[in-house]
Design a protein around this motif. Sequence first.
Motif, PDB file in Angstrom:
ATOM      1  N   UNK A  66       0.887  -1.323  -0.032  1.00  0.00           N
ATOM      2  CA  UNK A  66       0.030   0.015   0.118  1.00  0.00           C
ATOM      3  C   UNK A  66       0.822   1.460  -0.020  1.00  0.00           C
ATOM      4  N   UNK A  67       1.966   1.122   0.971  1.00  0.00           N
ATOM      5  CA  UNK A  67       2.878   2.351   1.022  1.00  0.00           C
ATOM      6  C   UNK A  67       3.560   2.849  -0.379  1.00  0.00           C
ATOM      7  N   UNK A  68       3.860   1.427  -1.084  1.00  0.00           N
ATOM      8  CA  UNK A  68       4.371   1.830  -2.378  1.00  0.00           C
ATOM      9  C   UNK A  68       3.499   2.311  -3.578  1.00  0.00           C
ATOM     10  N   UNK A  69       2.529   1.566  -3.392  1.00  0.00           N
ATOM     11  CA  UNK A  69       1.392   2.185  -4.140  1.00  0.00           C
ATOM     12  C   UNK A  69       0.973   3.557  -4.456  1.00  0.00           C
ATOM     13  N   UNK A  70       0.652   4.163  -2.995  1.00  0.00           N
ATOM     14  CA  UNK A  70       0.560   5.500  -2.830  1.00  0.00           C
ATOM     15  C   UNK A  70       1.902   6.454  -3.211  1.00  0.00           C
ATOM     16  N   UNK A  71       2.953   5.995  -2.817  1.00  0.00           N
ATOM     17  CA  UNK A  71       4.231   6.607  -3.072  1.00  0.00           C
ATOM     18  C   UNK A  71       4.504   6.673  -4.554  1.00  0.00           C
ATOM     19  N   UNK A  72       4.355   5.731  -5.615  1.00  0.00           N
ATOM     20  CA  UNK A  72       4.649   5.792  -6.651  1.00  0.00           C
ATOM     21  C   UNK A  72       3.820   6.705  -7.522  1.00  0.00           C
ATOM     22  N   UNK A  83      -1.757   5.816   4.487  1.00  0.00           N
ATOM     23  CA  UNK A  83      -2.470   4.769   3.868  1.00  0.00           C
ATOM     24  C   UNK A  83      -2.267   3.464   4.436  1.00  0.00           C
ATOM     25  N   UNK A  84      -0.845   3.417   4.481  1.00  0.00           N
ATOM     26  CA  UNK A  84      -0.345   1.982   4.863  1.00  0.00           C
ATOM     27  C   UNK A  84      -0.621   1.858   6.363  1.00  0.00           C
ATOM     28  N   UNK A  85      -0.775   2.848   7.203  1.00  0.00           N
ATOM     29  CA  UNK A  85      -1.099   2.833   8.601  1.00  0.00           C
ATOM     30  C   UNK A  85      -2.584   2.690   8.741  1.00  0.00           C
ATOM     31  N   UNK A 114      -3.437  -4.562  -6.776  1.00  0.00           N
ATOM     32  CA  UNK A 114      -3.699  -2.909  -7.029  1.00  0.00           C
ATOM     33  C   UNK A 114      -2.259  -2.621  -7.505  1.00  0.00           C
ATOM     34  N   UNK A 115      -1.010  -3.256  -6.890  1.00  0.00           N
ATOM     35  CA  UNK A 115       0.406  -2.731  -7.340  1.00  0.00           C
ATOM     36  C   UNK A 115       0.490  -3.122  -8.558  1.00  0.00           C
ATOM     37  N   UNK A 116       0.120  -4.333  -9.138  1.00  0.00           N
ATOM     38  CA  UNK A 116       0.312  -4.779 -10.459  1.00  0.00           C
ATOM     39  C   UNK A 116      -0.370  -4.122 -11.593  1.00  0.00           C
ATOM     40  N   UNK A 117      -1.644  -3.336 -11.114  1.00  0.00           N
ATOM     41  CA  UNK A 117      -2.232  -2.568 -12.009  1.00  0.00           C
ATOM     42  C   UNK A 117      -1.484  -1.302 -12.001  1.00  0.00           C
ATOM     43  N   UNK A 118      -0.833  -0.734 -11.235  1.00  0.00           N
ATOM     44  CA  UNK A 118      -0.306   0.321 -11.162  1.00  0.00           C
ATOM     45  C   UNK A 118       0.973   0.163 -12.474  1.00  0.00           C
ATOM     46  N   UNK A 119       1.682  -1.078 -12.046  1.00  0.00           N
ATOM     47  CA  UNK A 119       2.815  -1.224 -12.934  1.00  0.00           C
ATOM     48  C   UNK A 119       2.319  -1.353 -14.430  1.00  0.00           C
ATOM     49  N   UNK A 322      -9.860   1.159  -0.387  1.00  0.00           N
ATOM     50  CA  UNK A 322     -10.501   2.355   0.238  1.00  0.00           C
ATOM     51  C   UNK A 322      -9.268   3.110   0.907  1.00  0.00           C
ATOM     52  N   UNK A 323      -8.320   2.651   1.756  1.00  0.00           N
ATOM     53  CA  UNK A 323      -7.142   3.127   2.286  1.00  0.00           C
ATOM     54  C   UNK A 323      -6.310   3.735   1.219  1.00  0.00           C
ATOM     55  N   UNK A 324      -6.258   3.042   0.033  1.00  0.00           N
ATOM     56  CA  UNK A 324      -5.180   3.395  -0.958  1.00  0.00           C
ATOM     57  C   UNK A 324      -5.759   4.687  -1.629  1.00  0.00           C
TER      58      UNK A 324
END
Length: 680
Positions: A66-72, A83-85, A114-119, A322-324
């Motif tokens: 989640x952290x990486x997703x929002x950060x990227x 979001x990670x928290x 969700x992360x691979x969707x961003x990738x 939701x958090x992301x």
Amino acid sequence: GINAEYGGDSGELMATAKDFGVSHPPGYPLFTTMAALMINLFPFGNTAWKLNLMSSLIGAGTNVLVYLNVKRLTKSDGGAVLASGWCGFSRIFWMWNIQGEVFSLSNFFAALIMYVAWRFSNAETKSGKLAEAKIGALVCGLALTNQHTSVLFIAPTALWVLYTLIAWDVAQVENLLRVGLHGLAGLIPYIQLPISSFFFKARVSWGDHRLFSDFKKHLLREDFGTFRLVSSSEQSTLWDNVMVYFNDTSNEMTVAVWVLFAVGVVMAVVMGTRQQRETTLVYLAMISTYFAVFGSLANIKNPSGIFHGVLERFWLQPSVCLSTIAGIAVGLILTKIKERLNCPAARFIFLALAAAAIAYQVQHNWDDCNENDNYYFWHYSRHILPKLPRRSILLTSGDFSTNTFRYHTIGEEYRTDVMVMDMQFMQAYWFYICLMPVNWPDVSFPGLYKPGRASEYPFYNLKTFLDHNYHRFPVYMCVSVPDAEDSIEGVYEAWPFGMCKKFVRLSDNPDPLKHLDNDMPWIDLDEYPLPDPDRYEPQTWEYTMMMSMLETYTKPSIFIWGKANHLRDNPSLRKQYYQKAYDMLVSNRKYLFERMESGKLNPNVKYYVSPMEKQIGHLALILYSMSSDGREKAALKEALVFHWSNYVAWQRDTIAPRDNMWDTIQALLAKPDLDHIRVT
């Protein structure tokens, strides 16, 4: 505790993994395989410690994703940390991340999809898009081997990927087949089901998966209904479930997370880059599809108590989404502020504020989520199992009793001589093919178990089972006798035995007073602490445990009271039984209240044992009507007024429904003239 099982499915999943068996539908083969490797390869701790640790590590992996997703997506550390928290330290995520359960892995795959969707969105070449599509298909296949609700994230993502591949002119049949093969490769863990059934070595396992029909039935949860949570015809509406989810997440994460969710969607669509807009809309499609499908099919109507707990854990996956999106909103806002301020230190200030918000969340939820002293289910098994005679049969049903006994007898190899039999399993043909030869070759099963009076071959009922085995094995039951099971009436009875029951044959003329004096296990709350009612809410298994423990202080009295009611022809013995019921209740009440007064027990426990006050008063009235001694009657009248006054006062403080004795008690307290009362 970190080295103990929790309530619900935890004990079953641990025991199943120990023997590489098959868990309840849909089987969870990936979790079982990972857990089996953890149990056999990790050198430290017992089975529960290993699998609780595994879930915690997977939960940490979810937070990282989640952290990486929002950060990227936003280039903001502050939004990513928030979001990670939310995913890591809200009560419900925290609670399921520390248990050896499947939900931590489900959340991990939600975040990974969700992360691979961003990738995929970030890939800028045809070969890059195709490579990311293959990786995504593999991830989606693996996700489906853990939790089928992942398909509600996969479906909109797959449609978007297909549309994009067509738009980029890489949707040739050959390429699509390769993507599809990667998806099928992700499903390989499902071969664990037929492998387990073929070798027949698991001491607990669901189904006979050598047959494709059984494999399909298990895979699709046909006994329950795909995406349905209980085998019931009741149906809740989409709106009902959405409102339950909104209320739960608002309580867990505050309403702010929903406001930020809406802001995140609007900002990404209106002000964001192509990648931010595209990815956020895909995430929105994921959570919307989850609501539309699961919210319509989840069939727990007006969830309360433990059923609310069953439902809320399936809101974890959409809460990752939701958090992301809420984190994306914070990230975009902080990025805009940073650009306006043009302050190099702004990044560290925002990061510190986000960390402070998470620290507050940790502090706020610490007391609710700190389970270091949660050994309640461990104590439950270790209270009952040592007191059972060697080679006892222990009949169970449902998650509460069955799974913790499974864990201790299989996961801990403790009291392996006790034969734990699930009465629900006994109604399935595969029980006799797969489990009986491995576990209980000496026990007689005269057909297929079917509750009820009829016992014609090939079916047998509880009476037939006891007729075949009572003389060979002591038989106990840690569940209520099924409602449909009336076959034992007049032949056998289930007498209280601590938190369980012991079967006795009436033709042996068993003595109930002797049983209560010599055979009844006592629950010492110093050795087996009571779950705190202020900490554990009705939707938790610990609350159910607390109520079951408290019932053990009243059930023996109610048992002998019921015996007294049927002794019409022996007034002396009848009064002796009533007196025994009264004395036991008074003694148990004294024990509980002494502990409350000394601070060893939460004072609010009195609200949960208020029926004990009513019962003591009722028995005092019965004994008053049977007594001819003036001093005894005066003492009983005083006791009646005291206990019923407590009952009325405590019931007024609660919203508990009034029973049919409420008006009678009120009237008697207003004018306690007991000599003119007809006692029934």
